[in-house]
Structures are given as C-alpha cells and as structure tokens.
Design an enzyme around this catalytic site. Sequence first.
Site, mmCIF file in Angstrom:
data_model
loop_
_atom_site.group_PDB
_atom_site.id
_atom_site.type_symbol
_atom_site.label_atom_id
_atom_site.label_comp_id
_atom_site.label_asym_id
_atom_site.label_seq_id
_atom_site.Cartn_x
_atom_site.Cartn_y
_atom_site.Cartn_z
ATOM 1 N N GLU A 259 -10.169 -5.817 33.561
ATOM 2 C CA GLU A 259 -9.280 -6.720 34.382
ATOM 3 C C GLU A 259 -8.311 -5.305 34.861
ATOM 4 O O GLU A 259 -7.255 -4.995 34.515
ATOM 5 C CB GLU A 259 -8.221 -7.360 33.218
ATOM 6 C CG GLU A 259 -7.316 -8.326 33.801
ATOM 7 C CD GLU A 259 -5.939 -8.260 33.541
ATOM 8 O OE1 GLU A 259 -5.159 -9.010 33.824
ATOM 9 O OE2 GLU A 259 -5.774 -7.559 32.654
ATOM 10 N N ASP B 135 -7.830 -5.157 29.159
ATOM 11 C CA ASP B 135 -6.460 -5.851 29.497
ATOM 12 C C ASP B 135 -5.804 -4.574 30.258
ATOM 13 O O ASP B 135 -5.972 -3.407 29.701
ATOM 14 C CB ASP B 135 -5.780 -6.504 28.392
ATOM 15 C CG ASP B 135 -4.457 -7.020 28.984
ATOM 16 O OD1 ASP B 135 -4.572 -8.085 29.578
ATOM 17 O OD2 ASP B 135 -3.334 -6.623 28.635
#
Length: 523
Positions: free
Chosen positions: A260, A201
């Site tokens: 990401e 993330d």
Amino acid sequence: MSAWWRDAVVYQIYVRSFADSDGDGIGDLAGVRERLPHLQRLGVDALWLTPFYPSPMADGGYDVAEYCDVDPRFGTLADFDALLAEAHSRGLRVLVDLVPNHTSDQHAWFAEALAAAPGSAARDRYLFRDGRGAEGELPPNDWESVFGGPAWTRVPDGQWYLHLFAPQQPDLNWRNPQVRADFRKVLKFWLDRGVDGFRIDVAHGMIKHPELPDTGLDKQISLLGRGELPYFDQDEVHEIYRDWRELFDSYPGGRIGVAEAWASTSERLARYVRSDELHQAFNFAPLKARWSAAGFRAVVDDSLATTAQVGATTTWVLGNHDVQRPVTRYGGGELGLRRARAAALFSFALPGSVYVYQGEELGLPEVLDLPDGVRQDPIWERSGGTERGRDGCRVPLPWSGARPPFGFGPAGSWLPVPGEWARLTVSAQEADPGSVLSTYRDALALRRQHPALGDGGLEWLDAPEGVLVFRRGAGFVCATNFGDSAVELDVPGQLLCRSDAGAGWDGVLPGATTVWLSIDDKD
C-alpha cells in the site's frame, strides 16, 4: 513457481464487518471461515484479511499491540489456522495485513520506551525527539498527522514522539537494526503458519528523512500521491523490501508482498515492484479517476506503461476500507450503481490483477447518514466532527433476511446496517440473474476461463467519443460507454457478459454500460 499474483482476483475482507459467528456484533475469523463458500462461488483467487491482531482499536486494528497473536474479539490462533486450512482446501490463498510503520501505544515496545530515559536503546525503537522553543514546548517540526493535527505528542519527561497517524500509533524507527530484526521474525511467524503473503500498510512511510526537516506546508496530506514529503517514499525504504523479498522467495508456493504505497509519480511507485522487491503495489489511480473515457484511458495507459518498465503487472482497485464506495463516488442511486457495475467489468477485463472490496459484489453504497454517536474512525474525532471519516464504507455486510443486521450475526452489529439493504443481501441477489452479485460471478468465471484475460497486453480500438473499446488477445473485446446516452458500435460479435444484465448484442451500447464480446479474430 507459478506467478499466480500476476492475474489474481483478490477479495478484501474487513474482518470486523464481514461475518459475526458469536453474536457480539463484531465480525471474526470463525465468521470468515463460515462464509468461505461465498468467496469460492464468487470466483476469487485469494482473500486479504485486515488486521485481526490484539489492539485497543484506536484505528480499527491498525494500531497493533502484538503482531503474533489474534485479538480475542476476532478469535484465537487456532481459529486462524482453521480458516487458513479451509481456505487452502477450497483453492483460496490468504494474505494478511502487516502494519510495520507504527505500533499501538499499548505495545510492549512502546511501554518500554516510555519507561526508559531519553537517548536509550528502548526509545530508539521509535522516533523520539526534543522539542523546539525555550523549554522544548514546541513540536520538533511542522509535520502533520494524516488524521489531522500535529504529528507529534509530548510525553511527561518533555520529549516528543512522532505519529503520522493517531497519537495512539507511534511511528517506529526503521533505521534501528533491532526493529528490522524483530519484523523479520514477525514475517517468519506467519509464513511458517502458511500464509500466502502480506498486504503492507503504509509501505511508503517506514523511512523518514534523517534530518526531519519542516515542510513549510499546511494540509500536507493533500500532497499524498501528488508531491514530495520528507516522511513518505524515501529512497532507503527499498532496502527493506529487497531484504523481505529474499525471505519470501525462500518459502515454497509463491509467497508475496503487496505494497500500500503512495508516491509522487507513477515511475516512483513502480520502484516498489521491481523484480527484487515486492510483487504488487496497489494502483490507486482508478480511485481518483473522474468518470469519463478520457480519465479512465489515461489511468490505464499510464499504469500499464510504468509497471511494464520493471516487468511487473498492474493491480486494479476501485474501492477499499479507506475510500467512499464506488456506487456513491460515481453519483449515487441507480446512476452510480450502473457506473459502478460498468467500471467493475471494465477493470476485470484489463491486464493484471484485480482487488475487490467486500460488498462491491453486492453494489453496496456508502452509508452517509450514520449517527454521530456510532462513528469510530479517528478522522471523525481528530477533525472535530467536520469530516465523516471512513465508517460509511465499513458497515457490516448484509447476508440474508428482512431486518438488520441481515444475517451478519446472531445479534446486532457494531455499526448499524440500513434497513433498505434488505434488497441487497446475498440471499436476495442469488436468485436474480440480473443482480450485481450474479454479474460479478458470471464475469469472474469468464475471466478465469477465457484465455485472453488476466495477464498480458491490450490493444485500443477506434471508438466514438465517450466510449473505450479494447481488444485482449485472440477474439475478446471489451467496450464501455462512459456517456449517458446509447451509442452504436461497429463491433460484431457474440455477447459474453454485460454490466447491465441485458440480453444479447445488437451493436447498441447503452450509457454507463460495459459489454464483453467474443469476436472473429480476423475482424
């Protein structure tokens, strides 16, 4: 070692909304395990689980209070181990979400930092700074939270801490060696349990410019993926991933890292997947592409060219838990559904790896009319109710039955499921050969079997305006009509699959439709 990720189909599971095994209205790991046969029949290669760690849920679990455990709402470590073992027995790999940019404000590290004095080692785990102004009453700089408002919150002793997301998500200081050492332990904890990799993330955000300079800008988030910001995509972040790659490679079976990451150019994004860094980076360009042949062609050409420079493959992503569902994004209603089906088959035929967000295989639309009282996304609160946030793409999946929550669990669901989804349940679509679910299953089975699909290259063929046609390897052609009217194509061949579930191939390609054809390689 097999580079399985280069052409894998990965299914994203938003755990809270996938399947509820115990009747509390919240999806859980045992529910995921019960529904693994669905993923096996769908034909995916791996699943990615969104965060299931202990969390106050200020941001749907992306505010982690403990990285090496399971939140009781989602089950136990034993439930995770059982899920992992059964997934592996079914030939499915498992990726877990890692949230290294920030912790929860309830994490023990942050509690220790708050209790410690300014300048202490405990505070150096995070980004604490003195404020500006005569009494330090102003934030240290003008950085903005992705969720709206300032990116700084003041603590009682007068210092401020950085949070690029919600105030409950303080950013870690990745220049601190202890932070790096602790996360290496976290990675080893899950690798030792047998996970096949990590979705990372905010992979672009872990290193900030050392001087924390002002941007001089308002609405800074609008530059994400388009411009430079001093808190995203700093060069030093790549040191972290080179270290992690060595760790991944020390384990057997092809363990991977998936970034990401957002960067100002596709060339900078490709740096995350150099041969000594991560294995994949999400390619968000398709999410932003306008519905047109020119728009999609530009995305494909740019994506393939930049990843080829570093020897990586491209990922194709049409949706996830942070963006509006494709059916709605492409116009909504039957038109949006036709386009979403066509876009799915188009992306499945491209070189590289594909990510499918749960519910795309059912043709689920965005839920735009959720009552204000049930919304939980911090974007809704931080914007003062002016932005809906992301709850509309996180509504629980409909599995079976005639009434909500349609088999999601024994009782209700944490977000209400629309009554009109009765026709979209898995059980309703399984019996219909023309359903979205049947089309996905057929296409993914063909993708796995056909030697021309998966990793490799493509060749564009001449096509009428508004149409894209490309050849993959020997004897495979994909054609997509981005227009509204049917066109005639001079592409002889036998139909393999089509997005509108029509029968046969007569050379006429309807609007918003993709066909896969088997052709004579001499054509």
